[in-house]
Design an enzyme around this catalytic site. Structure first.
Site, PDB file in Angstrom:
ATOM      1  N   ARG B  53       0.805  -1.221   0.000  1.00  0.00           N
ATOM      2  CA  ARG B  53       0.000   0.000   0.000  1.00  0.00           C
ATOM      3  C   ARG B  53       0.839   1.271   0.000  1.00  0.00           C
ATOM      4  O   ARG B  53       0.627   2.154  -0.799  1.00  0.00           O
ATOM      5  CB  ARG B  53      -0.967  -0.023   1.176  1.00  0.00           C
ATOM      6  N   THR B  54       1.812   1.331   0.884  1.00  0.00           N
ATOM      7  CA  THR B  54       2.604   2.561   0.959  1.00  0.00           C
ATOM      8  C   THR B  54       3.376   2.781  -0.344  1.00  0.00           C
ATOM      9  O   THR B  54       3.439   3.891  -0.864  1.00  0.00           O
ATOM     10  CB  THR B  54       3.584   2.499   2.151  1.00  0.00           C
ATOM     11  N   LYS B  82      24.476  -8.993  -1.315  1.00  0.00           N
ATOM     12  CA  LYS B  82      25.909  -9.232  -1.488  1.00  0.00           C
ATOM     13  C   LYS B  82      26.732  -8.427  -0.494  1.00  0.00           C
ATOM     14  O   LYS B  82      27.937  -8.261  -0.663  1.00  0.00           O
ATOM     15  CB  LYS B  82      26.347  -8.869  -2.917  1.00  0.00           C
ATOM     16  N   ARG B 103      11.880   2.546   2.717  1.00  0.00           N
ATOM     17  CA  ARG B 103      11.214   1.744   3.750  1.00  0.00           C
ATOM     18  C   ARG B 103      12.220   0.693   4.185  1.00  0.00           C
ATOM     19  O   ARG B 103      12.856   0.051   3.341  1.00  0.00           O
ATOM     20  CB  ARG B 103       9.966   1.095   3.150  1.00  0.00           C
ATOM     21  N   HIS B 131       6.712   6.627  10.669  1.00  0.00           N
ATOM     22  CA  HIS B 131       6.125   6.537   9.340  1.00  0.00           C
ATOM     23  C   HIS B 131       5.394   7.864   9.143  1.00  0.00           C
ATOM     24  O   HIS B 131       4.169   7.926   9.184  1.00  0.00           O
ATOM     25  CB  HIS B 131       5.150   5.347   9.322  1.00  0.00           C
TER      26      HIS B 131
END
Ligand SMILES: Nc1ncnc2c1ncn2[C@@H]1O[C@H](COP(=O)(O)OP(=O)(O)O)[C@@H](O)[C@H]1O
Ligand SMILES: [Zn+2]
Lengths: 151, 303
Positions: B53-54, B82, B103, B131
């Site tokens: 959603r975000t 890596k 995020r 957030h």
């Protein structure tokens, strides 16, 4: 009795850290790495103090503290007084002062903090000095003195 | 107020006036979006943790203003596996883009990214921490519904211990003299550190386990999901999850003007029978993510 004990541990040159809150005396010993130190060190604990009830006191022969060390002491023992001893006399005396921002010296208590995951230098904002309350600049975790661990 | 090049990391970084400025600008952008506003701008969308959603909301916001999007949403496919450090990934992304949206499951990663990058960085969630665009869209929703943010009675319901949306919203609403009702089982109560922070700001609050004891006072009810895993005892979970399942019974215990928000996705904390009532605004809320994120992108890009 008290006076006598301290006469024995008189130092010619060095530093006396006075007015440490009794509980945190050994934490101060730890952060100054005094265990491996080979000059005279006297540690007094649970000494009587008008201000603190009980206090701790550390005398270190032949050593002067760096600013970083004094900052660390301020974090652990915000009421501590540093006495600089020269030629058996107190040459200078000052109270420790907590910096507004603490760089590098404290570990974040949050194991999921980016400073612990990526080993980047820590940074804390001091909200209150006594009792200590700091906020991690990165993960915003609040910490008090009981959670403080030096890196 | 100049937001150009500013990082959007934590709601704590914003003053009341700055929050209001973002919300007012969102209103303007929503009523008259300029599809060319961010033409030729590129947003790097770095999702080190899956999110639907975000991520979609940010991408949609950017594209509807004429911008482009690059990035990834599956850390396994990137070179991070890596052993590339976060720092290096950000340095690379900054040379490809004008703004970075990040995020991460690691708390503080977005702040570190902002220090690494010359371009502005927007935090789209860093673990349990912050957030901020969620909080701003929550505020925008409340403002639209109630016409003011001042002096509201706001109930927070459910998992108040782990819910970062709740924590940030409470901090944000402390600018607006909200009266706060924290409704949760004891095991999931609002952390003391937040309660202390509110006390210091002179905010009135009350903790309560029984929703119906306080629901009649509320202007806003912010519901959140209670996760089963949070409870050591499954019977405890059943007891509370059941109590906080909102349905039509709630309607006998509220003010007519109550609005119910939820950061979504919901599991079963809100019965769909409430969806059609005037009280339910959670889908509106999700929709409000677009103008608010458009505004934030436009402000930091100086569009
Ligand atoms: N030469 C010395 N050697 C060791 N400790 C000393 C010396 N001189 C002073 N101190 C100690 O340093 C601290 C500060 O000394 P002083 O300023 O004289 O006393 P106060 O701060 O108690 O008024 C006291 O704890 C004292 O015992
Ligand atoms: Zn941290």
């Amino acid at each position: 009795m008290k006076g006598k004990t301290f006469k024995i541990s008189a130092i010619k040159e060095g530093t006396v850290i006075d007015h440490i809150s009794a509980d945190h005396t050994f934490k101060v010993v730890d952060i100054l790495n005094l265990k491996g130190f080979d000059n005279v060190v006297t540690v007094g604990m649970n000494l009587e103090s008008k201000k603190l009830g009980k206090k701790g006191l550390i005398k270190i022969g032949g050593r002067h503290l760096t600013k970083e060390e004094v900052d660390m002491i301020a974090i652990i023992a915000p009421k501590a007084k540093i006495n600089i001893i020269k030629d058996y006399n107190v040459k200078d005396k000052f109270r420790v002062k907590i910096p507004n921002v603490i760089h590098n010296i404290i570990k974040c208590a949050n194991t999921n903090c980016v400073t612990n995951v990526y080993k980047v230098p820590t940074k804390f904002h001091v909200l209150k000095g006594d009792p200590l309350k700091i906020r991690c600049h990165y993960c915003e975790r609040l910490m008090d003195i009981e959670e403080v661990e030096m890196v | 107020m100049d937001f150009k090049n500013r990082d959007i990391i934590s709601i704590r970084d914003f003053s009341k006036d700055e929050i209001l400025h973002i919300l007012e600008t969102s209103k303007k952008i929503e009523s008259k979006p300029d599809p060319e506003l961010l033409k030729n701008k590129i947003m790097a969308s770095l999702f080190f943790e899956p999110s639907t959603r975000t991520r979609m909301s940010f991408e949609s916001a950017m594209r509807r203003l004429g911008g482009n999007v690059i990035g990834f949403d599956d850390p396994n496919t990137t070179s991070l596996k890596k052993g590339e450090t976060l720092w290096d990934t950000i340095k690379m992304a900054e040379s490809y883009s004008d703004v970075i949206v990040i995020r991460s499951p690691i708390e503080g990663a977005s702040r570190l990214a902002a220090e690494a990058a010359k371009v502005p960085v927007i935090n789209a969630g860093d673990g349990a921490n912050q957030h901020p665009t969620q909080t701003l869209l929550d505020l925008y929703t409340i403002l639209k519904e109630k016409k003011t943010l001042e002096n509201l009675n706001v109930g927070f319901l459910g998992d108040l211990k782990y819910g970062r949306a709740v924590h940030s919203l409470a901090i944000a609403l402390s600018h607006f003299n909200a009266r706060m009702f924290f409704i949760s089982p004891k095991a999931l109560k609002m952390p003391d550190s937040y309660l202390e922070e509110l006390e210091q700001k002179g905010i009135w609050y009350r903790e309560e386990e029984d929703l119906f004891k306080v629901s009649r006072e509320l202007d806003i009810l912010y519901a959140t999901r209670i996760q089963k895993e949070r409870f050591p005892d499954p019977l405890e979970y059943k007891k509370y999850a059941g109590v906080y399942r909102l349905d039509r019974k709630l309607l006998d215990h509220i003010k007519p003007g109550l609005r119910i928000l939820h950061p979504l996705p919901r599991v079963d904390e809100i019965h769909p029978e409430l969806d059609d009532t005037k009280h339910a605004v959670y889908f509106e809320q999700a929709k409000n993510g677009i103008p608010v994120r458009q505004t934030i992108l436009a402000l930091v890009l100086g569009g």
